[in-house]
Design a protein around this motif. Structure first.
Motif, short mmCIF file in Angstrom:
data_model
loop_
_atom_site.label_atom_id
_atom_site.label_comp_id
_atom_site.label_asym_id
_atom_site.label_seq_id
_atom_site.Cartn_x
_atom_site.Cartn_y
_atom_site.Cartn_z
N SER A 440 0.92 -0.76 -0.07
CA SER A 440 0.18 0.23 -0.14
C SER A 440 1.25 1.03 -0.05
CB SER A 440 -1.21 0.00 1.16
OG SER A 440 0.15 0.02 2.09
N PRO A 441 0.23 2.39 -0.44
CA PRO A 441 1.50 3.14 -0.45
C PRO A 441 1.37 4.22 0.71
CG PRO A 441 -0.67 4.13 -1.58
CD PRO A 441 -0.65 2.25 -0.79
N ALA A 442 0.55 3.74 1.80
CA ALA A 442 0.47 4.06 3.55
C ALA A 442 2.22 3.65 3.83
CB ALA A 442 -0.71 4.10 3.98
N ALA A 443 2.23 2.29 3.39
CA ALA A 443 3.40 1.43 3.72
C ALA A 443 4.93 1.86 3.06
CB ALA A 443 3.20 0.04 3.33
N ARG A 444 4.55 1.73 2.29
CA ARG A 444 6.08 2.39 1.29
C ARG A 444 6.25 3.95 1.82
NH1 ARG A 444 2.75 0.00 -3.31
NH2 ARG A 444 1.98 1.93 -3.20
N GLY A 445 5.65 4.50 2.18
CA GLY A 445 5.80 5.57 2.55
C GLY A 445 6.38 5.57 4.12
N ALA A 446 6.85 4.31 4.76
CA ALA A 446 6.46 4.29 6.19
C ALA A 446 8.10 3.95 6.14
CB ALA A 446 5.34 2.64 6.91
N VAL A 447 7.91 3.21 5.37
CA VAL A 447 9.83 2.50 4.68
C VAL A 447 10.40 3.22 4.63
CG1 VAL A 447 10.76 1.12 3.50
CG2 VAL A 447 8.73 0.37 4.62
N GLU A 448 9.61 3.67 3.19
CA GLU A 448 10.45 5.46 2.84
C GLU A 448 11.34 6.19 3.31
OE1 GLU A 448 12.64 5.94 -1.20
OE2 GLU A 448 12.36 4.85 -0.16
N GLU A 469 11.84 13.79 -0.25
CA GLU A 469 10.69 14.23 -0.77
C GLU A 469 9.78 13.60 -1.58
OE1 GLU A 469 13.36 17.47 -3.08
OE2 GLU A 469 13.86 18.32 -2.05
N ARG A 470 9.75 12.42 -1.87
CA ARG A 470 9.07 11.60 -2.80
C ARG A 470 7.91 11.01 -1.37
NH1 ARG A 470 13.49 9.52 -4.83
NH2 ARG A 470 13.51 7.48 -2.92
N VAL A 471 8.27 10.95 -0.45
CA VAL A 471 7.42 11.19 0.89
C VAL A 471 6.31 12.22 1.36
CG1 VAL A 471 7.02 9.97 3.26
CG2 VAL A 471 9.03 8.98 1.76
N LEU A 472 6.53 12.74 1.11
CA LEU A 472 6.30 13.56 1.37
C LEU A 472 4.80 14.09 -0.75
CD1 LEU A 472 8.60 16.69 3.14
CD2 LEU A 472 6.62 15.03 4.25
N ARG A 473 5.64 14.51 -1.29
CA ARG A 473 4.54 14.43 -2.52
C ARG A 473 3.34 13.42 -2.73
NH1 ARG A 473 9.73 15.03 -5.54
NH2 ARG A 473 9.27 12.56 -5.71
N THR A 474 3.88 12.21 -2.01
CA THR A 474 2.91 11.74 -2.26
C THR A 474 1.58 11.41 -1.14
OG1 THR A 474 3.65 9.42 -1.71
CG2 THR A 474 3.98 10.34 -4.18
N THR A 475 2.06 11.50 0.22
CA THR A 475 1.86 10.97 1.59
C THR A 475 1.44 11.95 2.23
OG1 THR A 475 2.71 9.03 1.27
CG2 THR A 475 2.45 9.36 3.29
N VAL A 476 0.06 12.29 2.49
CA VAL A 476 -0.13 13.64 3.85
C VAL A 476 -0.09 12.91 4.92
CG1 VAL A 476 -1.57 14.85 3.58
CG2 VAL A 476 -1.74 14.78 1.81
N ARG A 477 -0.44 11.54 5.00
CA ARG A 477 0.04 11.57 6.72
C ARG A 477 0.12 9.60 6.15
NH1 ARG A 477 -5.43 13.57 6.96
NH2 ARG A 477 -6.46 15.41 8.11
N ARG A 485 10.25 14.83 7.19
CA ARG A 485 10.11 16.11 7.30
C ARG A 485 11.71 16.06 7.49
NH1 ARG A 485 4.05 17.65 9.44
NH2 ARG A 485 3.24 17.76 7.05
N LEU A 486 11.77 15.38 9.01
CA LEU A 486 12.51 15.27 9.57
C LEU A 486 14.16 15.76 8.78
CD1 LEU A 486 14.52 16.41 12.20
CD2 LEU A 486 13.91 14.08 12.89
N ALA A 487 14.43 14.58 8.26
CA ALA A 487 14.88 14.23 6.93
C ALA A 487 15.81 15.23 6.12
CB ALA A 487 14.73 12.93 6.43
N ARG A 488 14.12 15.72 5.58
CA ARG A 488 14.33 17.23 4.91
C ARG A 488 15.05 18.52 5.11
NH1 ARG A 488 11.06 21.30 2.11
NH2 ARG A 488 11.72 21.59 -0.25
#
Length: 867
Positions: A440-448, A469-477, A485-488
């Motif tokens: 799922s996108p949420a799972a991929r966002g958590a990993v990324e 930035e990929r995570v922040l472009r595709t995931t809101v929550r 956000r912290l890495a950025r």
């Protein structure tokens, strides 16, 4: 000072009354003053009042009145006392010393007051001045009516505590340990001395890496246990219950205490065992009078009473609710049903300062919970058991019943590989494989999101920014947003875009509280943004406060949780919590800031502590602390010490700042006098940083190299510095870079302007060197240079021997020649013979050299010229 004041009162007045709480050294002060009295003029007579002596007629003066005291009335007793003192003293002046004068009964107190009023004898008395120390009106009248001069002896402050600790262990004590022991003892010398002696004997206080650290929970030495037990004697059952409830959850709201034992707090407060404070919103909070008293109460608390009181506290409808850690501990003590989510949240909050408690909480919540397994693993890491932590995570992944549980365990295991096993490349590969299997996108966002942090920890800033930035472009929550956000934010700081980084960190500060690595990464962001951005922030070394005082566990230094202080950066609004003095990141933060202000001595002390603090746990800033320590040592002319620091704790694969090891080794080369090798190393470090887009790091390295160039920065280095400066907005970095360009141009007026600007940003060391150079240039061109002299003189006074590497081009050719000969050991006459100049000329040149280089004598020249 207290000795002089008390001695003066005895010599010129009727005597002194030394007043203060138990343990501050009143008796020792009496002894010291009595010992300084001239035995040919004064006869010192001692007596001690006790609680038992109050029950015996004239008991405190037993040795002075003899066996007939029980047949004397006040008038005859006074005559007998006066006669005995006169007999003992002869022609000398009698000095009656009464220790613990507050224990005198009314008749003895009347005798003492009569002696003071008549003035035939001097009095020195010590009285306990704190709540619960009731004393006779006649005793109070001794100083209230002016017969004796009152001298109040207070508890030690933090600096006094540090000095006493240094004397007790005969070595340097870690700042976090100083703060901890000061908080536990309130600066009471007796409590502090007893605690330290017992802790050294039991191994709770030990030396590591040249510093003394506290290890383990709060403890009460046997000698102090007797003191506290005496204080607890005579309590009613209700008062004992109330005291136990407060010890299990202080600070505790008054309604919670009264739910356990009604109407007991007032009696405890009168006895000086508890204190109440305003908790806001109309709430009254109750605390024990001393943190060590809590340990004493715990020691005497039977298991069944502990269980009953914990259950009663859980049943009480408290508002506001207690801290999650406190409530979770109550659930453990009550041995009843537990709230699994609460235990997990409390274990995460406690693992930094009490990993043993965190392990207990997580294990209780563990059955069937992958979240509890993750927190347990983190607590085990803080306890120093990384191998068992890995086993817990592997078992959690194998036994997971759901996809989300397996994913959580897999992410935590990869983070463990990065931060604990120090292999960010393997961790990034594991996360990439895990993300490819996510459904799922949420799972991929958590990993990324976590992968972005891991890439950042491996020095791959560009890749980390792309992943974030990929995570922040595709995931809101979702769980990946906060780490992304912290890495950025950290990536933006390293690239020099501090304003954007601060704005992003402000927007996500609330998300940085739970996952283990995020808090310290956020603090690292604050460190660099503070130094490069130039914000004022709190005072150096200031610790955030607030919150409950946790009972430390097995973590080094019994560290408290991060405080709630705020840190300003670059004129922007505050955005991140400042760590408490005992937090592992706080020493690095202070060291970096002291270094930025040019205070090498304090920076070295704090960074040395930071290296030791990062020898266990996740060790996130270990490489940063080691490299910056080596730079500071090298700048202070201690090249061999810098090499030893790098060898003792070699930088590894985990590091946020690209090129920092190259910079550290370049600084060591500069300390050896090998400027070409140092410059080459700094250029290489700048190139490493530039390839990762870390323009702030590149600018810092190139500016450092520009200061080392003996004939001024070369053109190609200035071109590289101009390129880096064009990408950054950090005020301090830009000011340093522009100063390097001013050095190359060599205009005295411009040099002075940049010196003033650097001084305004707190960069005193480079400001001093610019001002010195401005004096030389302006004087050589016959220009007015008074302002430059004033600035250089003021800044030189703040540098001393801890100043950074000196630009030798502030010296004329003749001054440098004479300085070199003096540093080689030649006397003034030998130098004058060699150079065919007068001795007076040599002396005047050396005087100017000392002034320009900020040294006091020729003994300082070798180390300064080497640096």
């Amino acid at each position: 000072m207290e000795q002089r004041q008390a001695l003066g009162a005895v010599l010129t007045k009727g005597g002194t009354a030394i007043v203060g709480p138990v343990g501050v050294g009143k008796t020792a002060l009496l002894c010291a003053v009595a010992g300084r009295l001239d035995a040919a003029r004064f006869d010192v007579v001692w007596t001690v009042a006790t609680r038992a002596s109050r029950q015996v007629p004239f008991g405190a003066f037993h040795g002075l009145l003899g066996g007939a005291r029980d047949r004397l009335d006040e008038t005859r007793a006074y005559g007998a006392l006066h006669t005995e003192l006169a007999r003992r003293s002869g022609r000398r002046t009698p000095v009656l010393v009464i220790d613990d004068v507050h224990h005198l009964d009314d008749r003895c107190a009347a005798l003492a007051l009569g002696l003071a009023a008549e003035g035939r004898a001097k009095l020195m008395v010590a009285a306990r001045g704190e709540p619960g120390a009731a004393m006779s009106d006649a005793v109070v009248a001794l100083w209230k009516d002016g017969y004796l001069e009152r001298l109040d002896v207070a508890q030690l402050g933090l600096a006094g505590t540090a000095r006493l600790l240094h004397a007790l262990v005969e070595g340097e004590v870690a700042r976090g340990t100083v703060d901890l022991l000061h908080r536990w003892t309130g600066g009471n010398p007796l409590l502090l001395t007893q605690l330290v002696r017992h802790a050294r004997a039991s191994g709770r206080l030990g030396a590591d890496g040249g510093l003394w650290w506290w290890r383990g929970p709060r403890t009460v030495p046997p000698g102090l246990a007797e003191v506290f037990d005496h204080e607890l004697d005579g309590l009613t059952s209700g008062e004992q219950d109330a005291l136990a409830a407060i010890a299990l959850g202080e600070p505790l709201a008054l309604p919670s205490v009264e739910a356990v034992a009604c109407d007991a707090v007032e009696a405890l407060e009168e006895r000086g065992l508890v204190r109440t404070t305003d908790g806001g919103g109309g709430q009254i909070l109750v605390r024990l009078a001393s943190p060590l008293l809590a340990a004493a109460v715990h020691r005497k608390l039977p298991r069944l009473r502990r269980r009953r009181i914990a259950a009663a506290l859980l049943a009480a409808d408290t508002c506001p609710a207690p801290d999650p850690v406190v409530r979770a501990r109550w659930q453990l003590e009550a041995d009843g049903p537990v709230d699994t989510a609460l235990l997990i949240r409390a274990a995460e909050a406690a693992r930094g300062h009490d990993p043993e408690l965190a392990c207990r909480l997580a294990r209780r919540a563990l059955p069937g919970s992958s979240a509890a397994a993750v927190v347990l693993a983190r607590a085990l890491v803080e306890s120093g058991d990384g191998a068992q932590a890995r086993q817990v995570l592997e078992r959690a992944g194998a036994e997971a019943a759901t996809v989300s549980a397996r994913l959580r365990a897999g992410i935590a295991l990869a983070a463990h590989v990065c931060w604990v096993e120090r292999d960010p490349a393997a961790a990034a590969a594991d996360l990439a494989a895990l993300g490819s299997r996510a459904s799922s996108p949420a799972a991929r966002g958590a990993v990324e999101g976590v992968r972005a942090l891991v890439l950042l920890g491996g020095g791959r800033t560009s890749a980390a920014l792309e992943a974030a930035e990929r995570v922040l472009r595709t995931t809101v929550r979702g769980p990946g947003v906060a780490p992304a956000r912290l890495a950025r934010s950290v990536g933006l700081v390293l690239s020099g875009r501090t304003r954007n980084a601060v704005a992003l960190a402000e927007a996500t500060a609330a998300d940085v509280d739970s996952p283990g690595e995020l808090r310290e990464l956020a603090l690292a962001l604050g460190c660099y943004a503070q130094v490069w951005g130039g914000g004022a922030g709190p005072a150096l070394g200031e610790a955030g406060g607030g919150g409950a005082d946790p009972v430390p566990g097995q973590g080094r230094d019994g560290a408290a949780a991060p405080g709630s202080g705020r840190l300003g950066v670059g004129g922007a609004s505050p955005f991140l919590g400042v760590p408490s003095a005992s937090h592992p990141a706080s020493a690095f933060l202070d060291g970096l800031r002291y270094w930025a202000l040019g205070d090498q001595q304090e920076a070295v002390a704090r960074l040395r502590e930071a290296v030791l603090r990062h020898s266990g746990g996740t060790r996130l800033l270990r490489t940063e602390a080691t490299c910056r320590l080596a730079v500071c040592l090298a700048e202070a002319g201690r090249g061999e010490d810098a090499e030893r620091a790098l060898a003792a704790c070699p930088p590894d694969a985990v590091g946020l700042v690209p090129g920092q090891e190259q910079w550290a080794r370049a600084a060591v080369a500069a300390a050896r006098g090998d400027v070409p090798a140092a410059t080459a190393g700094l250029r290489a470090a700048a190139g490493t940083a530039r390839r990762e887009g870390c323009w702030a790091v590149a600018a810092e390295c190139l500016t450092y190299a520009a200061w080392l160039a003996p004939a001024g920065p070369p053109t190609d280095l200035l071109d590289q510095l101009a390129l880096a400066a064009g990408h950054i907005d950090a005020p301090r970095l830009l000011a340093g870079a522009r100063a390097a360009f001013a050095l190359a141009r060599g205009s005295g007026t411009e040099l002075l302007e940049h010196a003033v600007r650097l001084d305004g940003l707190g960069m005193r060391a480079p400001a001093w060197r610019l001002a010195e150079r401005a004096v030389v240039v302006l004087r050589a061109h016959g220009r007015r240079h008074g302002d430059a002299v004033v600035l250089a003189t003021r800044l030189r006074g703040g540098q001393g021997a801890s100043a950074p590497p000196v630009r030798l081009d502030v010296l004329t050719a003749r001054e440098l020649e004479i300085a070199s000969l003096a540093a080689a050991g030649l006397a003034d006459r030998a130098i004058s013979d060699r150079l065919d100049v007068s001795v007076r000329t040599v002396e005047s040149h050396l005087a100017r050299v000392y002034r320009k280089l900020g040294v006091r004598s020729r003994r300082d020249l070798p180390s300064v010229l080497r640096a």
